[in-house]
Design a protein around this motif. Structure first.
Motif, PDB file in Angstrom:
ATOM      1  N   GLY A   1     -12.384 -15.740   1.438  1.00 36.21           N
ATOM      2  CA  GLY A   1     -11.019 -16.280   0.771  1.00 36.21           C
ATOM      3  C   GLY A   1     -10.685 -15.350  -0.236  1.00 36.21           C
ATOM      4  O   GLY A   1      -9.586 -15.101  -0.428  1.00 36.21           O
ATOM      5  N   VAL A   2     -11.693 -14.547  -1.120  1.00 40.91           N
ATOM      6  CA  VAL A   2     -11.169 -13.505  -1.923  1.00 40.91           C
ATOM      7  C   VAL A   2     -10.444 -12.281  -1.071  1.00 40.91           C
ATOM      8  O   VAL A   2      -9.334 -11.775  -1.379  1.00 40.91           O
ATOM      9  N   LEU A   3     -10.865 -11.909   0.107  1.00 39.94           N
ATOM     10  CA  LEU A   3     -10.394 -10.860   0.979  1.00 39.94           C
ATOM     11  C   LEU A   3      -8.980 -11.627   1.344  1.00 39.94           C
ATOM     12  O   LEU A   3      -7.873 -10.550   1.427  1.00 39.94           O
ATOM     13  N   GLN A   4      -8.954 -12.808   1.884  1.00 38.79           N
ATOM     14  CA  GLN A   4      -7.400 -13.179   2.302  1.00 38.79           C
ATOM     15  C   GLN A   4      -6.729 -13.248   0.873  1.00 38.79           C
ATOM     16  O   GLN A   4      -5.349 -12.847   1.381  1.00 38.79           O
ATOM     17  N   ALA A   5      -6.940 -13.499  -0.162  1.00 39.26           N
ATOM     18  CA  ALA A   5      -5.994 -13.436  -1.312  1.00 39.26           C
ATOM     19  C   ALA A   5      -5.457 -11.749  -1.692  1.00 39.26           C
ATOM     20  O   ALA A   5      -4.399 -11.639  -1.942  1.00 39.26           O
ATOM     21  N   ILE A   6      -6.760 -10.929  -1.669  1.00 40.93           N
ATOM     22  CA  ILE A   6      -6.180  -9.436  -1.908  1.00 40.93           C
ATOM     23  C   ILE A   6      -5.205  -9.110  -0.749  1.00 40.93           C
ATOM     24  O   ILE A   6      -4.318  -8.279  -0.917  1.00 40.93           O
ATOM     25  N   SER A   7      -5.363  -9.588   0.509  1.00 37.69           N
ATOM     26  CA  SER A   7      -4.569  -9.011   1.418  1.00 37.69           C
ATOM     27  C   SER A   7      -3.158  -9.429   1.445  1.00 37.69           C
ATOM     28  O   SER A   7      -2.138  -8.454   1.706  1.00 37.69           O
ATOM     29  N   ASN A   8      -2.895 -10.477   0.690  1.00 34.19           N
ATOM     30  CA  ASN A   8      -1.368 -10.804   0.296  1.00 34.19           C
ATOM     31  C   ASN A   8      -1.029  -9.739  -0.791  1.00 34.19           C
ATOM     32  O   ASN A   8       0.437  -9.285  -0.736  1.00 34.19           O
ATOM     33  N   LEU A   9      -1.544  -9.030  -1.496  1.00 34.87           N
ATOM     34  CA  LEU A   9      -1.293  -8.124  -2.389  1.00 34.87           C
ATOM     35  C   LEU A   9      -0.876  -7.023  -1.775  1.00 34.87           C
ATOM     36  O   LEU A   9       0.053  -6.085  -2.254  1.00 34.87           O
ATOM     37  N   THR A  10      -1.366  -6.453  -0.489  1.00 35.42           N
ATOM     38  CA  THR A  10      -1.029  -5.349   0.347  1.00 35.42           C
ATOM     39  C   THR A  10       0.673  -5.558   0.559  1.00 35.42           C
ATOM     40  O   THR A  10       1.452  -4.634   0.652  1.00 35.42           O
ATOM     41  N   PHE A  11       0.868  -6.642   1.047  1.00 31.11           N
ATOM     42  CA  PHE A  11       2.366  -6.883   1.180  1.00 31.11           C
ATOM     43  C   PHE A  11       3.375  -6.858   0.230  1.00 31.11           C
ATOM     44  O   PHE A  11       4.460  -6.468   0.319  1.00 31.11           O
ATOM     45  N   MET A  12       2.659  -7.424  -0.966  1.00 30.74           N
ATOM     46  CA  MET A  12       3.418  -7.255  -2.403  1.00 30.74           C
ATOM     47  C   MET A  12       3.691  -5.683  -2.617  1.00 30.74           C
ATOM     48  O   MET A  12       4.950  -5.317  -2.930  1.00 30.74           O
ATOM     49  N   TRP A  13       2.767  -5.043  -2.309  1.00 31.01           N
ATOM     50  CA  TRP A  13       2.871  -3.336  -2.322  1.00 31.01           C
ATOM     51  C   TRP A  13       3.909  -2.815  -1.441  1.00 31.01           C
ATOM     52  O   TRP A  13       4.567  -2.021  -1.677  1.00 31.01           O
ATOM     53  N   LEU A  14       3.759  -3.399  -0.105  1.00 37.77           N
ATOM     54  CA  LEU A  14       4.816  -2.968   0.896  1.00 37.77           C
ATOM     55  C   LEU A  14       6.073  -3.186   0.257  1.00 37.77           C
ATOM     56  O   LEU A  14       7.117  -2.418   0.490  1.00 37.77           O
ATOM     57  N   ALA A  15       6.298  -4.482  -0.175  1.00 41.14           N
ATOM     58  CA  ALA A  15       7.664  -4.984  -0.583  1.00 41.14           C
ATOM     59  C   ALA A  15       8.108  -3.738  -1.647  1.00 41.14           C
ATOM     60  O   ALA A  15       9.487  -3.730  -1.838  1.00 41.14           O
TER      61      ALA A  15
END
Length: 420
Positions: free
Chosen positions: A304-318
């Motif tokens: 669950g923590v990894l899933q949440a952090i993975s969303n931040l990589t899309f934030m970084w890309l955006a």
């Protein structure tokens, strides 16, 4: 001479759990479960399109997928009644597989241009029978696996399901160009017939479990039993919240990659769909293996923590804009973490079921799990228009936190479920 155990790979004890008859059967039945879906959706739509069927009719055909949404309504029947062959679970699975083989073969004998509504009726029968197979397969997987095998079982069933969707989806389109649509559907019917062999090979779950004595008991008792448990409402809320952030981020991923950071559809197809699928499959298998070591609660928390952090990589890309390296990182990480989370989440649903009412309870719990995935989509578009892509993906990270907080609060209950 070195001791035999010292030369063993550190991962061997966790990979060994995949090497038993129950896990092999679950993989094959996962394939059987996933095979019919595309034959009544994407593949059927392609066949109708090349046959010259008008778009309005093709649009109406999407309704044949409704049985997948409402399968919990007849799940109690599959708990209550026991077929006179192979037992309560395998008897139903084999019956559904044979019915699917016949109805898929009949679909192949029709021409969409000449008999669209007869084809629609058959497609609806296939969807209903396929949804029924899913109900009893979920129950069988839950009943036959030991607690330590649930992560691996969840992993291989998802793996089999996804591979089957490739076979009846992308591969079927390629085959149809070579041998025609009729023979393609007949080939798929033959594969479904072979799936019966997997059912015959599989062990029957504990025959000492007493099924409901009446249909009323089959409908009412699963609900009464579940809500009599300590923390029942918390478990239901966890089902909705655990993958909420993941669902928010995934609802507009393709639109973001094409419109938000301006990758081409070809690039998105190759990386988001192609590499993303590989990462998801690797994630579910890795998640299943790790669950043998970590147990249910720690797996849910870590993934669950990894899933949440993975969303931040899309934030970084955006925030960074078009960047191929960041795109590969974001898509790969998100699908890997999502696959691991899926393995743990399916194991969680299995652990919540009473073996007397597995078909009913699993069908209801999985329907509840779809609530977040279905209802976040409409709000996601409005949110992006209001705050932009970078803030949106930051919000999806925040949306994942309540589920993780609830998970931690329910630690004792989840650890007990993992041992049950």
């Amino acid at each position: 001479m070195r001791d035999q155990h010292t030369s063993t790979s550190p991962m061997k004890p966790y990979l060994d759990i995949f090497r038993n008859r129950r896990i092999a059967v679950i993989f094959l039945l996962g394939f059987s479960s996933g095979l019919p879906l595309a034959l009544t959706s994407g593949t059927l739509q392609a066949w109708m399109t090349v046959s010259g069927v008008d778009l309005a009719t093709i649009g109406i055909f999407t309704l044949v997928g409704l049985p997948y949404t409402w399968k919990f309504l007849w799940a109690p029947l599959m708990d209550r009644f026991v077929p006179p062959w192979l037992g309560r679970r395998r008897g139903w699975i084999a019956s559904m597989q044979l019915a699917l083989m016949v109805s898929i073969a009949f679909m192949g004998s029709l021409n969409p241009a000449n008999a669209p509504w007869a084809l629609a009726a058959l497609a609806l029968i296939v969807a209903f029978t396929s949804a029924s197979q899913d109900v009893v397969f979920d129950a069988y997987r839950t009943d036959v696996l030991q607690p330590a095998e649930r992560g691996a079982g969840a992993a291989v069933s998802v793996l089999g399901y996804r591979l089957a969707m490739l076979v009846s989806g992308a591969l079927a389109l390629i085959i149809a160009d070579q041998i025609g649509w009729q023979h393609t559907y007949w080939l798929m019917a033959g594969l479904m017939g072979l799936a019966v062999l997997a059912t015959l090979w599989g062990p029957e779950p504990d025959g000492h479990i007493q099924p409901p004595r009446t249909l009323t008991e089959a409908v009412v008792e699963p609900l009464r039993e579940f809500f009599s448990r300590n923390g029942a409402w918390g478990l239901l809320l966890l089902i909705v919240l655990y993958k909420l952030g993941d669902a928010f981020a995934g609802s507009l991923t393709t639109a973001f990659l094409i419109r938000g950071v301006e990758f081409t559809p070809t690039e998105v197809g190759a990386i988001n769909k192609g590499m993303g699928l590989i990462a998801t499959l690797f994630g579910v298998v890795a998640g299943g293996a790790l669950m043998a070591k970590l147990g249910l609660f720690r797996s849910l928390l870590l993934f669950g923590v990894l899933q949440a952090i993975s969303n931040l990589t899309f934030m970084w890309l955006a925030a960074a804009g078009k960047d191929y390296g960041l795109m590969v990182l974001a898509v790969g990480f998100e699908n890997l973490a999502g696959g691991m989370g899926t393995a743990a989440f399916v194991a969680l649903l299995m652990s919540m079921c009473d073996h007397r009412f597995t078909a009913s309870q699993y069908a209801l719990l999985s329907a509840l799990a779809a609530v977040g995935r279905v209802y976040v989509g409409p709000s996601s578009g409005y949110l992006v228009e209001a705050v932009g892509w970078t803030t949106f993906f930051g919000f999806t990270f925040i949306a994942a936190l309540p589920g993780l907080g609830l998970l931690w609060l329910m630690r004792g209950r989840l650890e007990a479920l993992g041992r049950a």
